[in-house]
Design a protein around this motif. Structure first.
Motif, PDB file in Angstrom:
ATOM      1  N   LYS A  58     -35.659 -29.333   2.828  1.00  0.00           N
ATOM      2  CA  LYS A  58     -35.353 -30.067   1.685  1.00  0.00           C
ATOM      3  C   LYS A  58     -34.619 -29.389   0.655  1.00  0.00           C
ATOM      4  N   GLY A  59     -33.322 -29.967   0.178  1.00  0.00           N
ATOM      5  CA  GLY A  59     -32.535 -29.314  -0.613  1.00  0.00           C
ATOM      6  C   GLY A  59     -31.520 -28.863  -0.066  1.00  0.00           C
ATOM      7  N   SER A  60     -31.318 -28.457   0.997  1.00  0.00           N
ATOM      8  CA  SER A  60     -30.074 -27.708   1.828  1.00  0.00           C
ATOM      9  C   SER A  60     -28.935 -28.521   1.874  1.00  0.00           C
ATOM     10  N   PHE A  61     -27.996 -27.963   1.806  1.00  0.00           N
ATOM     11  CA  PHE A  61     -26.506 -28.566   2.162  1.00  0.00           C
ATOM     12  C   PHE A  61     -26.180 -28.419   3.732  1.00  0.00           C
ATOM     13  N   ILE A  62     -26.338 -29.599   4.266  1.00  0.00           N
ATOM     14  CA  ILE A  62     -25.670 -29.637   5.576  1.00  0.00           C
ATOM     15  C   ILE A  62     -24.385 -29.451   5.596  1.00  0.00           C
ATOM     16  N   ILE A  63     -23.838 -30.373   4.897  1.00  0.00           N
ATOM     17  CA  ILE A  63     -22.074 -30.256   4.834  1.00  0.00           C
ATOM     18  C   ILE A  63     -21.768 -30.275   3.240  1.00  0.00           C
ATOM     19  N   SER A  64     -20.722 -29.373   3.299  1.00  0.00           N
ATOM     20  CA  SER A  64     -20.467 -29.230   2.002  1.00  0.00           C
ATOM     21  C   SER A  64     -18.729 -29.855   1.906  1.00  0.00           C
ATOM     22  N   GLN A  65     -18.557 -30.626   0.711  1.00  0.00           N
ATOM     23  CA  GLN A  65     -17.401 -31.287   0.548  1.00  0.00           C
ATOM     24  C   GLN A  65     -16.076 -30.086   0.623  1.00  0.00           C
ATOM     25  N   ASN A  66     -15.136 -30.595   1.183  1.00  0.00           N
ATOM     26  CA  ASN A  66     -13.779 -29.689   1.127  1.00  0.00           C
ATOM     27  C   ASN A  66     -13.858 -28.533   2.337  1.00  0.00           C
ATOM     28  N   ASP A  67     -15.111 -28.294   2.906  1.00  0.00           N
ATOM     29  CA  ASP A  67     -15.275 -27.351   4.008  1.00  0.00           C
ATOM     30  C   ASP A  67     -14.795 -27.850   5.087  1.00  0.00           C
ATOM     31  N   ARG A  68     -13.829 -26.963   6.105  1.00  0.00           N
ATOM     32  CA  ARG A  68     -13.397 -27.341   7.369  1.00  0.00           C
ATOM     33  C   ARG A  68     -14.474 -27.438   8.228  1.00  0.00           C
ATOM     34  N   GLY A  69     -14.811 -28.513   8.747  1.00  0.00           N
ATOM     35  CA  GLY A  69     -15.690 -28.897   9.695  1.00  0.00           C
ATOM     36  C   GLY A  69     -15.490 -29.255  11.275  1.00  0.00           C
ATOM     37  N   SER A  70     -16.194 -28.900  12.002  1.00  0.00           N
ATOM     38  CA  SER A  70     -15.726 -29.400  13.343  1.00  0.00           C
ATOM     39  C   SER A  70     -17.100 -30.006  14.130  1.00  0.00           C
ATOM     40  N   ARG A  81     -13.944 -31.925   4.887  1.00  0.00           N
ATOM     41  CA  ARG A  81     -15.041 -32.771   4.614  1.00  0.00           C
ATOM     42  C   ARG A  81     -14.893 -33.511   3.252  1.00  0.00           C
ATOM     43  N   SER A  82     -15.335 -34.842   3.381  1.00  0.00           N
ATOM     44  CA  SER A  82     -15.035 -35.556   2.001  1.00  0.00           C
ATOM     45  C   SER A  82     -16.091 -35.814   1.061  1.00  0.00           C
ATOM     46  N   ALA A  83     -17.231 -35.158   1.528  1.00  0.00           N
ATOM     47  CA  ALA A  83     -18.413 -35.346   0.461  1.00  0.00           C
ATOM     48  C   ALA A  83     -19.460 -34.178   0.931  1.00  0.00           C
ATOM     49  N   ASP A  84     -20.419 -34.092   0.229  1.00  0.00           N
ATOM     50  CA  ASP A  84     -21.686 -33.162   0.674  1.00  0.00           C
ATOM     51  C   ASP A  84     -22.551 -34.239   1.138  1.00  0.00           C
ATOM     52  N   VAL A  85     -23.406 -33.425   2.168  1.00  0.00           N
ATOM     53  CA  VAL A  85     -24.624 -34.053   2.555  1.00  0.00           C
ATOM     54  C   VAL A  85     -25.550 -32.946   2.627  1.00  0.00           C
ATOM     55  N   VAL A  86     -26.669 -33.653   1.845  1.00  0.00           N
ATOM     56  CA  VAL A  86     -27.737 -32.682   1.298  1.00  0.00           C
ATOM     57  C   VAL A  86     -29.382 -33.350   1.746  1.00  0.00           C
ATOM     58  N   ALA A  87     -30.059 -32.496   2.408  1.00  0.00           N
ATOM     59  CA  ALA A  87     -31.266 -32.938   2.889  1.00  0.00           C
ATOM     60  C   ALA A  87     -32.263 -33.308   1.634  1.00  0.00           C
ATOM     61  N   VAL A  88     -32.770 -34.611   1.669  1.00  0.00           N
ATOM     62  CA  VAL A  88     -33.465 -35.053   0.541  1.00  0.00           C
ATOM     63  C   VAL A  88     -35.008 -34.674   1.054  1.00  0.00           C
ATOM     64  N   THR A  89     -35.275 -34.496   2.228  1.00  0.00           N
ATOM     65  CA  THR A  89     -36.595 -34.152   3.016  1.00  0.00           C
ATOM     66  C   THR A  89     -36.144 -33.037   3.833  1.00  0.00           C
ATOM     67  N   ASP A  90     -37.318 -32.359   4.452  1.00  0.00           N
ATOM     68  CA  ASP A  90     -36.975 -31.520   5.601  1.00  0.00           C
ATOM     69  C   ASP A  90     -36.338 -32.394   6.797  1.00  0.00           C
ATOM     70  N   VAL A  91     -35.378 -31.850   7.173  1.00  0.00           N
ATOM     71  CA  VAL A  91     -34.557 -32.784   8.374  1.00  0.00           C
ATOM     72  C   VAL A  91     -34.451 -32.038   9.345  1.00  0.00           C
ATOM     73  N   GLU A  92     -34.238 -32.698  10.530  1.00  0.00           N
ATOM     74  CA  GLU A  92     -33.955 -32.183  11.895  1.00  0.00           C
ATOM     75  C   GLU A  92     -32.785 -32.820  12.430  1.00  0.00           C
ATOM     76  N   VAL A  93     -31.908 -32.121  13.035  1.00  0.00           N
ATOM     77  CA  VAL A  93     -30.426 -32.856  13.570  1.00  0.00           C
ATOM     78  C   VAL A  93     -30.084 -32.210  14.735  1.00  0.00           C
TER      79      VAL A  93
END
Length: 229
Positions: free
Chosen positions: A38-50, A94-106
């Motif tokens: 919980k609280g982790s940034f999975i994706i950060s805005q403006n980062d290069r992502g693939s 990346r166009s936005a941040d994606v943040v874990a609201v709970t513990d997350v599995e992906v």
């Protein structure tokens, strides 16, 4: 062991339901299982992502942050769903941040494996196209609401959209796990206004609440919104 875990998680996604075991095994070989607290940034805005992500458990929020630290929540996603696919398609930051609201599995799929994954399961391509189309429509609807409707209408629209998604996924028209502040940020208003609107909807019989669980009468809410245009 890990491949068996990934295959079991894949089976919860409608696009993979009913796929032959051989196809699921081929897809599992392309995916990486990851966990985020919980609280982790999975994706950060403006980062290069693939990488795109299949959300197999938990909830995430898609959000923008200003230089002053203000936050605008764009969406909340619950499993099973996916995110991060835009950077696979257009190779832009990346166009936005994606943040874990709970513990997350992906399950993470790299861009280099996307074509191979689509060859194994063509429904993946259709699902990505449908998702991008849906998000454009949601953005247009949100801009329209902000421009032409008051805060009460926007709060009702958020409740209807979230409850409808819950009904389609689980058969229950419920808004669960969202605080009034989080509903307010999605509606572009204050927490006090969101709370006042929810209380009025309870009195009107359009929703019922129990703690942070809001059960929505989808038919009545749609009718109210149509008459509110």
């Amino acid at each position: 062991m890990m491949q068996d875990l990934i295959i079991s998680r894949l089976s919860s996604f409608p696009m993979f339901a009913g796929s032959p075991v051989g196809d699921l095994e081929a897809l599992a070989a392309m995916l990486t299982f990851k966990q985020y607290p919980k609280g982790s940034f999975i994706i950060s805005q403006n980062d290069r992502g693939s990488t795109m992500y299949l959300l197999v458990s938990g909830r995430v929020k898609v959000t923008l942050a200003s230089a002053e630290g203000k936050e605008l929540a764009l969406n909340y996603l619950e499993a099973p769903s996916h995110f991060g696919e835009m950077s696979l398609v257009d190779a832009e930051p990346r166009s936005a941040d994606v943040v874990a609201v709970t513990d997350v599995e992906v399950l993470a799929l790299d861009a280099k494996d996307l074509s191979a994954a689509i060859e194994v399961q063509p429904r993946l391509a259709l699902t990505l196209i449908a998702t991008l189309s849906l998000r454009v429509r949601e953005l247009i609807a949100r801009v329209e609401d902000m421009a032409f409707h008051d805060a009460a209408h926007r709060v009702m629209r958020v409740l209807l959209n979230v409850a409808t998604a819950s009904y389609e996924a689980r058969g229950i028209p419920v808004v669960e796990g969202l605080t009034h502040y989080e509903i307010a940020t999605l509606a572009g208003t204050s927490r006090e206004t969101a709370s006042r609107v929810v209380s009025q909807l309870v009195r009107d019989g359009l929703v019922a609440t129990k703690g942070r669980r809001i059960v929505v009468d989808l038919f009545a809410m749609r009718e109210r919104l149509e008459h509110d245009v």
